[in-house]
Every structure is written in C-alpha cells, then in structure tokens.
Design an enzyme around this catalytic site. Structure first.
Site, PDB file in Angstrom:
ATOM      1  N   TYR A   1       0.823  -1.079   0.042  1.00 37.63           N
ATOM      2  CA  TYR A   1       0.019   0.019  -0.053  1.00 37.63           C
ATOM      3  C   TYR A   1       0.668   1.327  -0.033  1.00 37.63           C
ATOM      4  O   TYR A   1       0.600   2.071  -0.611  1.00 37.63           O
ATOM      5  CB  TYR A   1      -0.898  -0.119   1.319  1.00 37.63           C
ATOM      6  CG  TYR A   1      -1.859   1.221   1.424  1.00 37.63           C
ATOM      7  CD1 TYR A   1      -2.995   1.341   0.445  1.00 37.63           C
ATOM      8  CD2 TYR A   1      -1.643   2.103   2.396  1.00 37.63           C
ATOM      9  CE1 TYR A   1      -3.707   2.281   0.891  1.00 37.63           C
ATOM     10  CE2 TYR A   1      -2.555   3.230   2.457  1.00 37.63           C
ATOM     11  CZ  TYR A   1      -3.509   3.314   1.653  1.00 37.63           C
ATOM     12  OH  TYR A   1      -4.355   4.507   1.929  1.00 37.63           O
ATOM     13  N   LYS A  26       1.060   4.158  -3.052  1.00 33.97           N
ATOM     14  CA  LYS A  26       0.542   5.295  -2.568  1.00 33.97           C
ATOM     15  C   LYS A  26       1.823   6.293  -2.959  1.00 33.97           C
ATOM     16  O   LYS A  26       1.616   7.535  -3.488  1.00 33.97           O
ATOM     17  CB  LYS A  26       0.195   5.526  -1.369  1.00 33.97           C
ATOM     18  CG  LYS A  26      -1.314   4.673  -1.094  1.00 33.97           C
ATOM     19  CD  LYS A  26      -2.123   5.573  -2.085  1.00 33.97           C
ATOM     20  CE  LYS A  26      -3.833   4.971  -1.976  1.00 33.97           C
ATOM     21  NZ  LYS A  26      -4.734   5.357  -2.973  1.00 33.97           N
TER      22      LYS A  26
END
Length: 303
Positions: free
Chosen positions: A155, A159
C-alpha cells in the site's frame, strides 16, 4: 462553487470516501460516474445522489484493467456528453509484514491502487486532449505513501508511486490545461477501522458521533465528508492554476506535503570512498537523518 458544467468519474465510489467525493461533486452540480465492484452498492450510491437531485450512473467493474478505464470514460461521454474530472479513489488493503506478504498480497494492491490510477488517468487524458478544454486529475494518495507504515509494503509503495506519477503528469499535461494533484486523506472508514491506534477513537465516534479535538486537529482525521470539499475545489475552475501538489486533509486540518528536497550535502574531490563517507557522516549527516512513519501526539499514543 458551481460544477454544473462538469462531468466526473470517481472510482471506488460506492461507499466510504469515494461516495463522499461523488456526493459532494454532485451537490455542486457535477454529473458523476459511480464505480464499484458490487452492483447493489453502486446502484445504492446512484440512488442516493439522484434522490438529492443529482445526476449519476454506475459502472460495475474492478479498477486496474485498461478495459475498466475505457468503460468509465465511455460511460461519462455516453450519458453526459463529456468528461472533465477523474478521481482515482478505488483501493483495497492486504496488510502484512514484509516476510509474510505473498506475491498475491502485493500484486492485488498494486493492481488496484497503482495500475488502476495509471489506466484511468491515461484514458481520461486521452479524452481531455480530444476535447481540448483542459481537465482535472485528482489522484488519491495516503500518508502511508509519504511516511511509510508498518505492515503496508504494498500500500505504501503504491501510494508513494501515485504521488510520483502526479508530479510527472503535472509537467506533461500543463500545456493542455490539465491539472494533476494528489490528495492524501485521513478519515474514519472501513479501512482505517483496522488500524489499532485509531480503533478506540472510532469506537468513541460510533457511540457519541464525535471525535476529540486532538484527533480532528493534530492527527487530521475526521469523516469522509470532511475530505470531500477539497475534491470539489480541485475539480473547479478556481483550481485551474494548482497542479503537481500533494495535499493532506482530514478532520479540521488541511495542509500541503513538501516535495522531496536535498537536506544535507557533502563534497569530496574525486568522489567518495567508504572511508570518506564514514568521515563525513557524523559531520554533515547524522543530525539530518529523517524519521519514518506517522508521528502522533503523545496523548494519542498513550491511549
């Protein structure tokens, strides 16, 4: 804030933050393409918006493949005649520490967050350039991508890459009048409920309907609706000169993330041997080493 001449796609907008974004865009007059992987969830989101007098249609498909990106843009054009705003919000979590994270855990998150952002933005930009009237890219990042977060290799990596792409797109698309910005929200959602440090405050909110000031201001965490106003602003004509930026927003706080900059520099004629680095490190670099991970007030950490 009049968006009545705008058409927006919001990925992952059946619930949570995505639904808040879509609802706020529609409240200001924009027509919205809702996207979710579940038909009932997508249809309920459309019904919520249309019941309030807004305009919305649904595309049920997983974000990531180019085929989905094309369906989303095509739906905007078919139903509303054009596309002006692409909000890439769709996301999933597969949190595990590095040594327990599988290939599937990694690939699933990268496919939705990173590839999904890339394919949807690419398709939107093709349409924007064809229309010749500019456009808005609003890519959803995360503080995890800026600072790192335990258990989120996939993640945080995705991002961080989203913000890197936004900075590149801001340069590539400027002449076409297309802006590209990243928004890194913190809000009470199904995803943040799994974060242990937030759990007691989210439980408190469920019982009282409120979050304490230290969470809303110092941590910058609130409801999805607290984030949505920034999305509507960035979609508007008022934001035509804002591009290449990464925003932090949540609760009662709005802020800009800095771009990475060189913070300490040393020079050595002929380059640096290992011994040269060892000699320079305590003189130039030791006091300039950056921290990692989110930093929270002691009051929050102690709870």
């Amino acid at each position: 804030m009049d968006l009545s001449n705008k058409v927006a796609v919001v990925t992952g907008s059946g619930q949570g933050l995505g639904l808040a974004y879509a609802t706020e865009l529609a409240r200001h007059g924009a027509a919205v393409v809702i996207n979710d992987v579940d038909r009932a969830t997508a249809d309920a989101a459309v019904a919520t918006i249309t019941a309030a007098g807004g305009r919305a249609v649904a595309v049920v498909a997983p974000v990531g493949p180019t085929e989905t990106a094309r369906k989303l843009v095509a739906a905007a054009v078919e139903h509303f005649g054009r596309l002006d705003v692409m909000v890439t919000n769709a996301g999933i979590l597969r949190d595990k520490v590095l040594w327990k994270m599988t290939d599937d855990d990694f690939d699933a998150v990268i496919d939705v967050h990173l590839r999904g952002t890339f394919t949807c933005v690419r398709e939107a930009v093709l349409r924007f350039r064809e229309q010749g009237e500019g456009g808005r890219i609003i890519a959803i990042g995360s503080p995890a991508g800026q600072r790192g977060n335990f258990g989120q290799t996939n993640y945080a990596g995705a991002k961080a890459a989203v913000v890197g792409m936004v900075r590149t797109w801001a340069m590539e698309l400027q002449r076409a009048g297309i802006t590209a910005n990243a928004v890194c929200p913190v809000a009470v959602t199904a995803m943040t409920e799994t974060v242990p440090i937030f759990a007691p405050y989210i439980e408190q909110m469920k019982q009282t309907g409120e979050l304490p000031a230290v969470i809303r201001r110092e941590v910058g965490m609130g409801t999805p609706e607290d984030v949505a106003g920034l999305i509507a602003f960035l979609a508007s004509d008022d934001a035509a000169a804002i591009t290449g930026q990464a925003f932090s927003v949540g609760g009662d706080r709005l802020a800009l993330w800095s771009h990475p900059q060189l913070t300490a520099t040393a020079f050595h004629d002929g380059g640096f041997s290992a011994d040269d680095v060892a000699a320079q490190w305590p003189i130039v670099f030791t006091d300039r080493v950056e921290s990692v991970g989110e930093e929270f007030p002691e009051e929050v950490l102690a709870k």
